[in-house]
Design a protein around this motif. Structure first.
Motif, mmCIF file in Angstrom:
data_model
loop_
_atom_site.group_PDB
_atom_site.id
_atom_site.type_symbol
_atom_site.label_atom_id
_atom_site.label_comp_id
_atom_site.label_asym_id
_atom_site.label_seq_id
_atom_site.Cartn_x
_atom_site.Cartn_y
_atom_site.Cartn_z
ATOM 1 N N CYS A 139 -7.944 5.330 5.143
ATOM 2 C CA CYS A 139 -6.615 5.510 5.685
ATOM 3 C C CYS A 139 -6.454 6.589 6.482
ATOM 4 O O CYS A 139 -7.364 6.817 7.482
ATOM 5 N N THR A 195 -2.264 -1.354 -3.249
ATOM 6 C CA THR A 195 -2.855 0.012 -3.542
ATOM 7 C C THR A 195 -1.850 1.164 -3.858
ATOM 8 O O THR A 195 -1.013 1.084 -3.184
ATOM 9 N N GLN A 234 -9.297 2.593 0.114
ATOM 10 C CA GLN A 234 -8.894 2.819 1.462
ATOM 11 C C GLN A 234 -8.514 4.459 1.305
ATOM 12 O O GLN A 234 -7.554 4.744 1.291
ATOM 13 N N ASN A 255 -5.296 3.846 -2.054
ATOM 14 C CA ASN A 255 -5.548 4.351 -0.722
ATOM 15 C C ASN A 255 -4.686 5.601 -0.416
ATOM 16 O O ASN A 255 -3.737 5.999 -1.245
ATOM 17 N N GLU A 296 0.759 -1.152 0.020
ATOM 18 C CA GLU A 296 0.031 -0.039 -0.118
ATOM 19 C C GLU A 296 0.969 1.266 0.011
ATOM 20 O O GLU A 296 2.093 1.269 0.382
#
Length: 401
Positions: A293, A178, A241, A210, A153
């Motif tokens: 997030c 992500t 996110q 994210n 991420e």
């Protein structure tokens, strides 16, 4: 105890998987994380704080306890005077994060996801082998601790995310990936659609966005990723996110360019009712892994879980203390507050800022630096006074333009 259904089994069945929220921002506000390095040594220094935040997200409806391993690579833990690598080691930070996440996940039906993120080494133009070695070192801990799946991420460059996915695939566990990009693509100009294709071809079974942008911006980017995958005839589960901040005025690099980052963002926080809208629109887009997030607190995740309760078939435990659409206000002493106990009131509310001279939008910093720029090169020494003076001067010049 029966084994828990894995992440891919849940998504393949069409289930909604609710992620957790932001840890570095939440713990910074609580006094356990330092802004700037944003590294997770709290897993060793203040494990009770990390454990409690996990528990609050679990109670609010999270199906995934993501290990608090954001920026927990050795190069980041020693970057610009950071003491963590020398005092604790990245391995110890990551091990503690896994243990805490597993402990809380086993208090419910949640899965544990081991996470890696972008590295100073990549921004400093170190080799693919060097960067992959950093990911591999983190992965060794996640394999040892037997997390349920992996997440790559918070990557600004899809190339580095591809490298991370390739390493994480070596675990034999499901891999999600992500990017922290907006509709204009990554910092090298690769479009969201092409980014999604690259991540799936690298081996990710779950792809998405994210951080860096608000929910509506992230969903616009997700539409582009979904279209890219469809055009390439590739299949993957979708995941989002976003930030819990309104960021319509962000530029290519997201909220870190806003003058308010990171200590003046509170006026931009989304309400729980904004989260209901986000969750519904994400679901309607076909996204089934929906979380948050930076800025996402447990009550935001609770709002996501409440909005999608009809699809999930249940409410989270935290909803015992939260009436649907403000219905708990029916018990309030004041009649004008009781009159707010209805959905149409909260759906139509346009919250005031309470700041008479506050501008509605900001002018983001636009330094235009990315991988390889001298300002980003990794160094073990703390930032010097001269380096700060140079930055102040550059900021002044940028502002005058």
């Amino acid at each position: 105890m029966a084994p828990k259904k894995g992440i891919l089994a849940r998504l393949d069945a069409g289930e909604v998987v609710i992620g957790d929220g932001g840890f570095v921002f939440a713990l910074e506000k609580r006094g356990y994380v330092k802004a700037g390095p944003w590294t997770p040594e709290a897993t060793l220094e203040h494990p009770e704080a990390v454990r409690q935040l996990h528990r609050e997200f679990l109670r609010s409806g999270s199906d995934v306890m993501q290990t608090f391993t954001f920026y927990a690579s050795d190069d980041k833990l020693e970057n610009r005077g950071n003491y963590v690598a020398q005092k604790f080691s990245g391995q110890k930070v990551n091990e503690a994060a896994c243990d805490i996440a597993r402990e809380v996940a086993d208090e419910g039906d949640a899965l544990v996801a081991g996470g890696v993120s972008q590295t100073p080494s990549y921004l400093s133009c170190k080799s693919e082998a060097d960067v992959k070695a950093i990911f591999k070192k983190q992965l060794d801990v996640f394999v040892k601790k037997n997390v349920d799946f992996m997440i790559a991420e918070y990557f600004e460059h899809v190339e580095e995310a591809e490298w991370a996915v390739q390493v994480l695939k070596g675990s034999g566990k499901p891999v999600a990936a992500t990017l922290c990009i907006g509709p204009t693509g990554d910092l090298n100009g690769v479009s969201p659609g092409d980014c999604a294709v690259k991540l799936v071809k690298a081996g990710a079974q779950i792809v998405g966005i994210n951080c860096h942008f608000d929910p509506m911006t992230c969903l616009e980017t997700m539409k582009l990723m979904k279209a890219g995958l469809e055009a390439a005839k590739l299949k993957a589960h979708l995941m989002v996110q976003p930030l819990a901040y309104h960021t319509p005025d962000c530029n290519h690099q997201g909220f870190i360019d806003l003058p308010e980052f990171p200590f003046g963002l509170e006026p931009r926080v989304l309400t729980r009712w904004d989260m209901h809208k986000y969750a519904r629109e994400a679901y309607s887009l076909g996204i089934r892994y929906i979380g948050g997030c930076c800025g996402f607190e447990p009550y935001h995740i609770r709002a996501v879980a409440e909005e999608l309760a009809p699809e999930r078939g249940f409410l989270p435990p935290a909803s015992e203390k939260h009436g649907s659409w403000g219905s708990g206000l029916e018990m309030h002493t004041k009649p004008w507050v009781r009159a707010r106990a209805r959905r149409d009131y909260w759906e139509k509310l346009a919250p005031a800022s309470g700041r008479p001279f506050c501008s509605s939008m900001s002018h983001p910093d636009s330094w235009g630096v990315t991988k390889g720029h001298a300002d980003l090169v990794q160094q073990k020494e703390a930032t010097s006074e001269q380096q700060l003076k140079d930055l102040f001067q550059k900021q002044k010049e940028n502002t005058s333009h």
